[in-house]
Design an enzyme around this catalytic site. Structure first.
Site, PDB file in Angstrom:
ATOM      1  CD  GLN A   1      50.461  48.489  20.321  1.00 54.47           C
ATOM      2  OE1 GLN A   1      50.649  49.291  19.418  1.00 54.47           O
ATOM      3  NE2 GLN A   1      49.263  48.021  20.634  1.00 54.47           N
TER       4      GLN A   1
ATOM      5  CE  LYS B   1      32.562  50.720  37.707  1.00 53.17           C
ATOM      6  NZ  LYS B   1      32.034  49.707  36.811  1.00 53.17           N
TER       7      LYS B   1
ATOM      8  CG  ASP C   1      32.778  47.777  39.657  1.00 54.88           C
ATOM      9  OD1 ASP C   1      32.698  48.912  40.143  1.00 54.88           O
ATOM     10  OD2 ASP C   1      32.501  47.519  38.467  1.00 54.88           O
TER      11      ASP C   1
ATOM     12  CE  LYS D   1      29.444  45.582  31.942  1.00 55.57           C
ATOM     13  NZ  LYS D   1      28.738  44.925  33.057  1.00 55.57           N
TER      14      LYS D   1
ATOM     15  CB  VAL E   1      36.662  42.208  40.156  1.00 57.84           C
ATOM     16  CG1 VAL E   1      37.655  41.587  41.126  1.00 57.84           C
ATOM     17  CG2 VAL E   1      35.421  42.692  40.916  1.00 57.84           C
ATOM     18  CB  THR E   2      36.280  41.152  35.938  1.00 58.22           C
ATOM     19  OG1 THR E   2      35.645  41.752  34.794  1.00 58.22           O
ATOM     20  CG2 THR E   2      35.241  40.512  36.811  1.00 58.22           C
TER      21      THR E   2
ATOM     22  CB  CYS F   1      34.635  47.132  35.633  1.00 54.92           C
ATOM     23  SG  CYS F   1      32.904  46.832  35.201  1.00 54.92           S
TER      24      CYS F   1
ATOM     25  CD  GLU G   1      28.624  46.696  36.100  1.00 54.35           C
ATOM     26  OE1 GLU G   1      29.679  46.070  36.287  1.00 54.35           O
ATOM     27  OE2 GLU G   1      27.867  46.493  35.131  1.00 54.35           O
TER      28      GLU G   1
HETATM   29  C1  C5J Z   1      32.799  44.306  36.293  1.00 54.44           C
HETATM   30  C2  C5J Z   1      31.317  42.907  35.024  1.00 54.44           C
HETATM   31  N1  C5J Z   1      32.854  44.982  37.425  1.00 54.44           N
HETATM   32  N2  C5J Z   1      32.256  42.008  34.754  1.00 54.44           N
HETATM   33  N3  C5J Z   1      31.554  43.939  35.861  1.00 54.44           N
HETATM   34  O1  C5J Z   1      33.800  43.991  35.681  1.00 54.44           O
HETATM   35  O2  C5J Z   1      30.222  42.790  34.531  1.00 54.44           O
END
Ligand code: C5J
Length: 225
Positions: free
Chosen positions: A207, A134, A29, A137, A162-163, A167, A77
């Site tokens: 972990q 997509k 993204d 997320k 990101v982020t 995502c 996205e």
């Molecule tokens: C992504 C969002 N790409 N933060 N989208 O992380 O809405």
């Protein structure tokens, strides 16, 4: 590169051993609406510089992947122009005056085909690099990503973009459940919120690497040089 090449790089929580020919770079993204000044992300009051610092490290990693002839996949996205794949709950979440599908600073927000939905020019995909559109997320939900990876014999992923806490984390968790090893280069992922950046990375490597590994991108660059 020979198909049986195994490279070990320093990572947390322990060294990441990977076979470059079966390890794809998955760039999540890196879209104009999230990263560019004047886009949707900034319109919501976010500091885009927190994401823009990832552009240069991503550029370097992408160049190394391309130079070695390795698999690169990009995601975006977004939704169909008729919004039939946009869950009503996602549309209204946040109670923002302007939401997904509405007119925004760079065209309709998170709608496929609009300027803001596209990938930033610095990381623009080559025609040979699949772009996964997509609606969610995670990059595996309602997409053909898993089929593409399986058809190419990909077993490991380097996940950037990101982020970090949204995502990237969702995709890493989906990938982990499908049996992929994931390495997240810490400087190639970004969050608008520094505390989520830190915790988003900690959650992946906690972990004993519950979802995967974390390392600076330089470790990958040195290994591929
Ligand atoms: C992504 C969002 N790409 N933060 N989208 O992380 O809405």
């Amino acid at each position: 590169m020979k198909t049986d090449t195994i490279i070990s790089i320093e990572a947390e929580p322990y060294p990441f051993e990977f076979s470059p020919p079966t390890c794809a770079l998955l760039i999540i993204d890196m879209q104009r609406d999230f990263l560019e000044p004047g886009g949707f992300g900034e319109m919501l009051g976010n500091d885009v510089s927190q994401l823009r610092r990832t552009i240069e490290p991503n550029r370097n990693l992408l160049a190394a992947w391309r130079a070695n002839g390795l698999a690169v996949i990009h995601t975006r996205e977004g939704h169909r122009p008729d919004l039939t794949d946009l869950p009503p709950a996602k549309k209204v979440r946040g109670r923002s005056k302007t939401c997904i599908g509405d007119s925004g600073p760079m065209g309709r927000i998170l709608v496929r085909g609009e300027a803001g939905h596209d990938i930033i020019p610095e990381l623009y995909p080559l025609p040979t690099e699949p772009v996964i559109d997509k609606p969610g997320k995670g990059a595996f939900f309602a997409t053909d990503l898993h089929a593409i990876l399986q058809n190419r014999g990909i077993k490991q992923l380097v996940v950037t973009g990101v982020t970090t806490e949204v995502c990237v984390n969702t995709t890493v968790r989906e990938a982990n459940d499908r049996g992929y090893d994931c390495l997240v280069p810490s400087d190639c992922v970004g969050s608008y919120f520094p505390e989520f950046q830190e915790m988003g990375l900690k959650m992946i490597k906690a972990q004993g690497g519950i979802f995967g590994w974390v390392a600076p991108s330089q470790a990958l660059l040195s290994a591929l040089a």
